[in-house]
Scaffold this motif. Sequence first.
Motif, short mmCIF file in Angstrom:
data_model
loop_
_atom_site.label_atom_id
_atom_site.label_comp_id
_atom_site.label_asym_id
_atom_site.label_seq_id
_atom_site.Cartn_x
_atom_site.Cartn_y
_atom_site.Cartn_z
N ALA A 10 0.83 -1.21 0.00
CA ALA A 10 0.00 0.00 0.00
C ALA A 10 0.86 1.26 0.00
O ALA A 10 0.59 2.21 -0.76
N GLY A 11 1.89 1.29 0.83
CA GLY A 11 2.75 2.46 0.88
C GLY A 11 3.51 2.69 -0.42
O GLY A 11 3.67 3.84 -0.86
N SER A 12 3.98 1.61 -1.04
CA SER A 12 4.72 1.76 -2.29
C SER A 12 3.83 2.30 -3.40
O SER A 12 4.25 3.14 -4.20
N VAL A 13 2.60 1.83 -3.47
CA VAL A 13 1.67 2.32 -4.49
C VAL A 13 1.39 3.81 -4.28
O VAL A 13 1.42 4.61 -5.23
N LEU A 14 1.13 4.20 -3.04
CA LEU A 14 0.87 5.62 -2.77
C LEU A 14 2.08 6.48 -3.09
O LEU A 14 1.96 7.55 -3.71
N GLY A 15 3.26 6.04 -2.66
CA GLY A 15 4.46 6.81 -2.93
C GLY A 15 4.79 6.88 -4.41
O GLY A 15 5.27 7.91 -4.90
N LEU A 16 4.52 5.79 -5.13
CA LEU A 16 4.78 5.77 -6.57
C LEU A 16 3.87 6.76 -7.30
O LEU A 16 4.33 7.53 -8.16
N LEU A 17 2.60 6.75 -6.95
CA LEU A 17 1.66 7.69 -7.58
C LEU A 17 2.00 9.13 -7.23
O LEU A 17 1.98 10.01 -8.09
N ALA A 77 5.35 4.98 2.03
CA ALA A 77 4.98 5.91 0.97
C ALA A 77 6.02 7.02 0.84
O ALA A 77 6.38 7.41 -0.28
N ARG A 78 6.51 7.51 1.94
CA ARG A 78 7.49 8.59 1.88
C ARG A 78 8.82 8.12 1.30
O ARG A 78 9.47 8.83 0.52
N VAL A 79 9.24 6.93 1.69
CA VAL A 79 10.49 6.39 1.15
C VAL A 79 10.36 6.17 -0.35
O VAL A 79 11.26 6.54 -1.14
N MET A 80 9.26 5.56 -0.78
CA MET A 80 9.05 5.32 -2.21
C MET A 80 8.96 6.62 -2.99
O MET A 80 9.54 6.77 -4.08
N ARG A 81 8.25 7.61 -2.47
CA ARG A 81 8.12 8.89 -3.16
C ARG A 81 9.49 9.54 -3.35
O ARG A 81 9.80 10.06 -4.44
N ALA A 82 10.32 9.53 -2.30
CA ALA A 82 11.65 10.13 -2.42
C ALA A 82 12.48 9.42 -3.49
O ALA A 82 13.19 10.08 -4.28
N GLU A 83 12.40 8.12 -3.55
CA GLU A 83 13.17 7.38 -4.55
C GLU A 83 12.63 7.61 -5.95
O GLU A 83 13.39 7.71 -6.91
N VAL A 84 11.31 7.70 -6.10
CA VAL A 84 10.72 7.95 -7.42
C VAL A 84 11.14 9.33 -7.93
O VAL A 84 11.49 9.50 -9.11
N VAL A 112 11.49 3.21 -13.60
CA VAL A 112 11.34 3.86 -12.29
C VAL A 112 11.23 2.83 -11.17
O VAL A 112 11.99 2.88 -10.19
N VAL A 113 10.30 1.89 -11.31
CA VAL A 113 10.07 0.93 -10.23
C VAL A 113 11.30 0.07 -9.92
O VAL A 113 11.70 -0.04 -8.75
N PRO A 114 11.97 -0.54 -10.90
CA PRO A 114 13.13 -1.37 -10.55
C PRO A 114 14.25 -0.60 -9.85
O PRO A 114 14.93 -1.14 -8.98
N ASN A 115 14.45 0.67 -10.23
CA ASN A 115 15.54 1.44 -9.65
C ASN A 115 15.17 2.11 -8.33
O ASN A 115 16.05 2.58 -7.63
N ALA A 116 13.88 2.16 -8.02
CA ALA A 116 13.45 2.76 -6.76
C ALA A 116 13.11 1.71 -5.70
O ALA A 116 12.86 2.06 -4.54
N ALA A 117 13.10 0.44 -6.08
CA ALA A 117 12.61 -0.60 -5.17
C ALA A 117 13.59 -0.96 -4.07
O ALA A 117 13.18 -1.30 -2.96
N ALA A 118 14.90 -0.91 -4.35
CA ALA A 118 15.89 -1.41 -3.39
C ALA A 118 15.81 -0.71 -2.03
O ALA A 118 15.74 -1.38 -0.99
N PRO A 119 15.81 0.64 -1.95
CA PRO A 119 15.71 1.28 -0.63
C PRO A 119 14.41 0.95 0.11
O PRO A 119 14.39 0.87 1.33
#
Length: 301
Positions: free
Chosen positions: A118-125, A180-187, A214-221
């Motif tokens: 859920a957090g990754s989807v929100l941060g990605l969007l 969500a915040r971590v994913m958003r920063a990486e995106v 975007v997703v493959p390079n933002a997923a590791a953190p």
Amino acid sequence: MTGLVTGPDTSGPATDALPSPGRPATRVRRAARFWVARPGLALSAVLLVLVLVAALFPGLLTSADPLSGVPAERLRPPSGAHPFGTDQLGRDLFARVVHGSSLTLRATGLAVAVGLVAGSVLGLLAGYLGGLVDDALMRLTDVLLAVPGLLLSLALVTALGFGTVEVAIAVGVTSVAMFARVMRAEVLRVAGTPYVEAARAGGVRWYAVLLRHVVPNAAAPVLVYAAVDFGAVVLQVSSLSFLGYGARPPEPEWGALVAGGRDYLATAWWLTTLPGLTIAATVLAANRIARALDGEAKETP
């Protein structure tokens, strides 16, 4: 005139060096030096492996029944026959801790999965779409972060009902904001890289850019943060179980085991101490592994 004796012709192309037969042994020695130099990390890895074995194959560690006891052996202290002693009903406490690891880790895994997805989807969007979507989603995460995690999980589990799955969902929702915040920063970081801008300029559709670059390079953190969050989730799930919101008795969830021995602290200290130490050791081991993964991720270019 006699001809000169010459050596073998070496003017041809150089052949590839054969792999040294000592290379596997060298790798073993390097691995051994790595773990010997980090005894805390090695101990943490061994402990987590034992916890996973207990959760997946409890019969390998104990043959005792965690739900049935012998009344004549009630409240026996730790011994060779009962490593963790017995409880007020004569049940083997070690067997209950071993079998309870499955319940606790199942709830922990589900909670981490809920927060991660859920957090990754929100941060990605939020990071990729920006604008009003970003503002709305980030304000939602601000609201979640403004409420203490335990208080929010208590409110959610009260609304959802009692049980292991309900506790897992409630705990998972409390971690959505940080994921969500971590994913958003990486995106945002990845979206500004030259290869993403080149893909956009080349006419690649937005969803293809998102999935391929975007997703493959933002997923590791984000995955590293999931490992960091694992120990905290174990503690939070056990806390809710301790308060009575988890599995119903006689299910041997770790937090419920600690709660069940409160009335016997003066006469049977092992009922709360040993399950509590198991929780603490698991949380510390998970945090130690997570710190190692976090350091490895930061060192990777």
